[in-house]
Write an enzyme that holds these catalytic residues in place. Structure first.
Site, PDB file in Angstrom:
ATOM      1  N   THR A  87       0.819  -1.210   0.000  1.00 41.58           N
ATOM      2  CA  THR A  87       0.000   0.000   0.000  1.00 41.58           C
ATOM      3  C   THR A  87       0.855   1.262   0.000  1.00 41.58           C
ATOM      4  O   THR A  87       1.963   1.270   0.563  1.00 41.58           O
ATOM      5  CB  THR A  87      -0.897   0.004   1.261  1.00 41.58           C
ATOM      6  OG1 THR A  87      -1.477   1.294   1.411  1.00 41.58           O
ATOM      7  CG2 THR A  87      -0.112  -0.277   2.532  1.00 41.58           C
ATOM      8  N   TYR A 129      -1.677  -0.323  10.227  1.00 47.16           N
ATOM      9  CA  TYR A 129      -1.954  -0.950   8.928  1.00 47.16           C
ATOM     10  C   TYR A 129      -0.734  -0.805   8.007  1.00 47.16           C
ATOM     11  O   TYR A 129      -0.215  -1.794   7.480  1.00 47.16           O
ATOM     12  CB  TYR A 129      -3.190  -0.310   8.284  1.00 47.16           C
ATOM     13  CG  TYR A 129      -3.348  -0.656   6.828  1.00 47.16           C
ATOM     14  CD1 TYR A 129      -3.607  -1.966   6.437  1.00 47.16           C
ATOM     15  CD2 TYR A 129      -3.211   0.324   5.832  1.00 47.16           C
ATOM     16  CE1 TYR A 129      -3.723  -2.292   5.090  1.00 47.16           C
ATOM     17  CE2 TYR A 129      -3.337  -0.001   4.498  1.00 47.16           C
ATOM     18  CZ  TYR A 129      -3.587  -1.304   4.135  1.00 47.16           C
ATOM     19  OH  TYR A 129      -3.695  -1.624   2.808  1.00 47.16           O
TER      20      TYR A 129
END
Ligand code: UDP
Length: 336
Positions: free
Chosen positions: A117, A141
């Site tokens: 990501t 995350y």
């Protein structure tokens, strides 16, 4: 030659499985269905319901199906949830991948593609952001994905395994034929919320911040169509099959649209006005995120097909309309 897709019943994973199946590849899926839907899989694709970190399951699937490559999507993706429960994210994203890699190394699977990501960059100093920019994630995350990237680097150095890390920017849209799309309840993504408002499933959309130093005051994002993203994975698979070395690639179009432009695109494709509420900035938001795409365009044989905000919005809307209709039919069946 069979490809194992973990998380293949989820949003991006299911578009991957469809792309592989349409290309005539043999594909099998492991998914624990925590956020995925078995109905998102094309007919005939074997689904093993279980955890991608269950080494026994993975080893059995690899042996039974002669797996030659793994594309690993399974994981948790909600940034605020990761703030509340970081250990769940280190388990679902980092530890799961550790076990999956252990099974891969043990069984001699030597091609691995990993969903990472743009959140690994945190707040970049330069825009567009290139792969060699410093990685300073701002959430568990992002950290859980970055830790996995580091682990992959070490595993690739020690063992006969080549990998491609794909760092996704803002994934949006749906299958152009509206066969599949994002159906996770409570999704917080801008385009998903906009099409929910457009189809009358939500009353309004909030614009989080209109006082950023950008041309229209709202944040800017690099949206990539989910089907183009799936094709980028196919190109990465071809790259590895042709002997390409391990690499990390940004996945975006290299072009930004503001939040207001994105909402306007949805308004235009749905042909209706809907309520927009101007709110305060959302804590933790980065003003502008745009990918430097030089590396992916040089490394992979990949030409995006849907690099157009109106098209992304139209596909997201068509899928949302289908989903809304399905929910209405289900509700009728329950009340009958
Ligand atoms: N956003 C917004 N309203 C919403 C959802 C998102 O204004 O209901 C904004 C958000 O503040 C950010 C951009 O849209 O600037 C993209 O947010 P999203 O959650 O889709 O993805 P992120 O870039 O945070 O991963």
């Amino acid at each position: 030659m069979t490809v194992l897709v973990t998380g293949g019943a989820g949003y991006i994973g299911s578009h991957m499985v469809l792309a592989l199946a349409e290309a005539g590849e043999n594909v099998v899926v492991i998914d624990n269905l925590s956020t995925g839907f078995s109905s998102a899989l094309p007919e005939g694709v074997p689904l093993f319901i279980g955890d991608a970190g269950d080494e026994n399951l993975v080893e059995n699937v690899i042996a039974q199906h002669g797996i030659e490559s793994i594309i690993h999507f399974a994981g948790s993706v909600v940034v605020p949830d990761s703030m509340r429960d970081p250990l769940a994210y280190y388990r679902n994203n980092t530890m799961t991948t550790r076990n999956l890699l252990n099974a891969a190394v043990k069984c001699g699977v030597n091609r691995f593609i990993f969903s990472s990501t743009a959140a690994v960059y945190g707040n970049p100093d330069q825009m567009p952001v290139a792969e060699e920019a410093p990685t300073r994630p701002l959430s568990p995350y992002g950290s859980s994905k970055l830790m996995t990237e580091i682990m992959l680097h070490d595993v690739g150095s020690a063992h006969d395994l080549n990998y491609v890390v794909l760092r996704y920017f803002n994934v949006a849209g749906a299958d152009p034929q509206a066969r599949i799309g994002l159906q996770t309840a409570g999704a917080t993504h801008l385009l998903k919320i906009a099409v929910e408002v457009a189809t009358g499933q939500r009353a309004k959309i909030d614009v989080f911040g209109t006082d950023y130093p950008t041309p229209d005051g709202s944040c800017i994002r690099d949206f990539i169509h989910v089907s183009d993203l799936a094709q980028a994975h196919r190109a990465a698979l071809t790259y590895l099959r042709n002997g390409g070395g391990s690499t990390t690639l940004n996945c975006g179009y290299g072009r930004g649209y503001s939040v207001l432009e994105t909402i306007e695109a949805v308004r235009r494709v749905c042909g209706r006005n809907f309520a927009v509420h101007y709110s305060d900035r959302r804590p933790g938001d980065i003003m502008t995120m745009i990918a430097d795409t030089s590396r992916i365009r040089a490394a992979l044989d990949w030409t995006p097909q849907y690099d157009d905000l109106a098209t992304i919005a139209a596909h997201a809307l068509a899928w949302e309309e289908k989903l809304a209709q399905r929910h209405a039919t289900d509700a009728l069946a329950v009340s009958a």
